[in-house]
Scaffold this active site. Sequence first.
Site, short mmCIF file in Angstrom:
data_model
loop_
_atom_site.label_atom_id
_atom_site.label_comp_id
_atom_site.label_asym_id
_atom_site.label_seq_id
_atom_site.Cartn_x
_atom_site.Cartn_y
_atom_site.Cartn_z
N SER A 8 0.85 -1.19 0.00
CA SER A 8 0.00 0.00 0.00
C SER A 8 0.89 1.24 0.00
O SER A 8 1.62 1.49 0.96
CB SER A 8 -0.90 0.03 1.24
OG SER A 8 -1.45 1.33 1.35
N HIS A 33 -1.18 -1.23 -4.20
CA HIS A 33 -2.50 -0.89 -3.65
C HIS A 33 -2.54 0.63 -3.44
O HIS A 33 -1.69 1.19 -2.74
CB HIS A 33 -2.66 -1.64 -2.33
CG HIS A 33 -3.98 -1.45 -1.66
ND1 HIS A 33 -5.08 -2.23 -1.93
CD2 HIS A 33 -4.38 -0.56 -0.70
CE1 HIS A 33 -6.09 -1.86 -1.18
NE2 HIS A 33 -5.70 -0.84 -0.42
N ASP A 35 -4.67 3.85 -2.16
CA ASP A 35 -5.77 4.21 -1.26
C ASP A 35 -6.30 5.60 -1.56
O ASP A 35 -5.64 6.61 -1.25
CB ASP A 35 -5.29 4.13 0.19
CG ASP A 35 -5.12 2.70 0.65
OD1 ASP A 35 -6.10 1.94 0.57
OD2 ASP A 35 -4.00 2.34 1.07
N MET A 37 -8.93 8.41 -0.69
CA MET A 37 -9.82 8.81 0.42
C MET A 37 -10.36 10.21 0.16
O MET A 37 -9.61 11.08 -0.28
CB MET A 37 -9.03 8.81 1.74
CG MET A 37 -8.37 7.48 2.05
SD MET A 37 -7.66 7.49 3.70
CE MET A 37 -6.70 5.96 3.65
N HIS A 66 -8.30 1.37 -4.31
CA HIS A 66 -9.25 1.17 -3.22
C HIS A 66 -9.95 2.50 -2.97
O HIS A 66 -9.37 3.41 -2.37
CB HIS A 66 -8.45 0.68 -2.00
CG HIS A 66 -9.28 0.49 -0.77
ND1 HIS A 66 -8.72 0.27 0.47
CD2 HIS A 66 -10.63 0.49 -0.57
CE1 HIS A 66 -9.68 0.13 1.36
NE2 HIS A 66 -10.84 0.27 0.77
N MET A 68 -12.13 4.74 -1.13
CA MET A 68 -12.83 5.00 0.14
C MET A 68 -13.53 6.34 -0.02
O MET A 68 -13.13 7.36 0.57
CB MET A 68 -11.82 5.00 1.30
CG MET A 68 -11.32 3.60 1.62
SD MET A 68 -9.78 3.60 2.56
CE MET A 68 -8.62 3.66 1.21
N MET A 137 -11.77 -5.57 5.05
CA MET A 137 -11.02 -4.62 5.90
C MET A 137 -10.81 -5.26 7.28
O MET A 137 -11.76 -5.72 7.91
CB MET A 137 -11.80 -3.31 6.09
CG MET A 137 -11.90 -2.41 4.88
SD MET A 137 -10.36 -2.02 4.04
CE MET A 137 -9.38 -1.21 5.32
N ASP A 172 -6.98 -6.13 4.11
CA ASP A 172 -6.36 -4.81 4.19
C ASP A 172 -6.44 -4.24 5.60
O ASP A 172 -7.54 -4.03 6.12
CB ASP A 172 -7.10 -3.88 3.21
CG ASP A 172 -6.43 -2.54 3.01
OD1 ASP A 172 -5.31 -2.34 3.50
OD2 ASP A 172 -7.07 -1.68 2.36
#
Length: 213
Positions: A8, A33, A35, A37, A66, A68, A137, A172
């Site tokens: 990540s 990965h 992330d 957000m 991913h 979010m 998660m 994750d």
Amino acid sequence: MKRIISPSLLSADFSRLESDIRTVESAGAERLHLDVMDGNFVPNLTFGPIVINGIRKLTDCHLECHLMINNPDKYIADYADAGADTIIIHQEASANLMTDLNNIKKLNCAAGVCINPDTPIHKIESVLEIADYILVMSVFPGFGGQEFISSTLQKMRDLVERKNPQTVIAVDGGVNNNTINSVFDTGIDIVIVGSGLFSAPNIPQRFKELSIG
Ligand code: DX5
Ligand code: ZN
């Protein structure tokens, strides 16, 4: 069986992102990965399609994004255009999971669904047949470096039993040298590792330790 580790980049050093990507690539990483957000679905902000497109130009690794974010349906095409290979949306943020996952597939990306630690499997029951990727998660999303929630191990075992054989399951949050064996023991396919990898004094050595177990 070979363990798949997906680093990540949230825990990478963004002032030398290319160098950190080269380090994990040469250690053997084949996936990254990413992330995303939005400061709304989760209480933190990171980066979006522009940065992902920059990363796309640096690497041939499989990029798993991913998301979010709230209203993921509005942004799926932007992440596909940016060069994502897998797009993962949260069950908790999607108004119509089936439609959203099918739209991801239509954009030639693998379709991923993610569930928070307190979301039961039955919430994704309707898409178990069509999801390419399920992300469990093992911390509440928003930040790297949190402690692994061990009650999520049972959910991993249950999903391994119930999933479509073509679907991969990833985990994750809070995975490190101490927790990784219990996670792979459940039969899942991929682990995401952020702080447990990038905080190591020797990242390639740590990648090797995590891969071997
Ligand atoms: C958390 C993110 C994770 C995070 C994992 O919300 O989705 O991908 O980077 O970080 P660690 O491995 O440090 O828990
Ligand atoms: Zn993540």
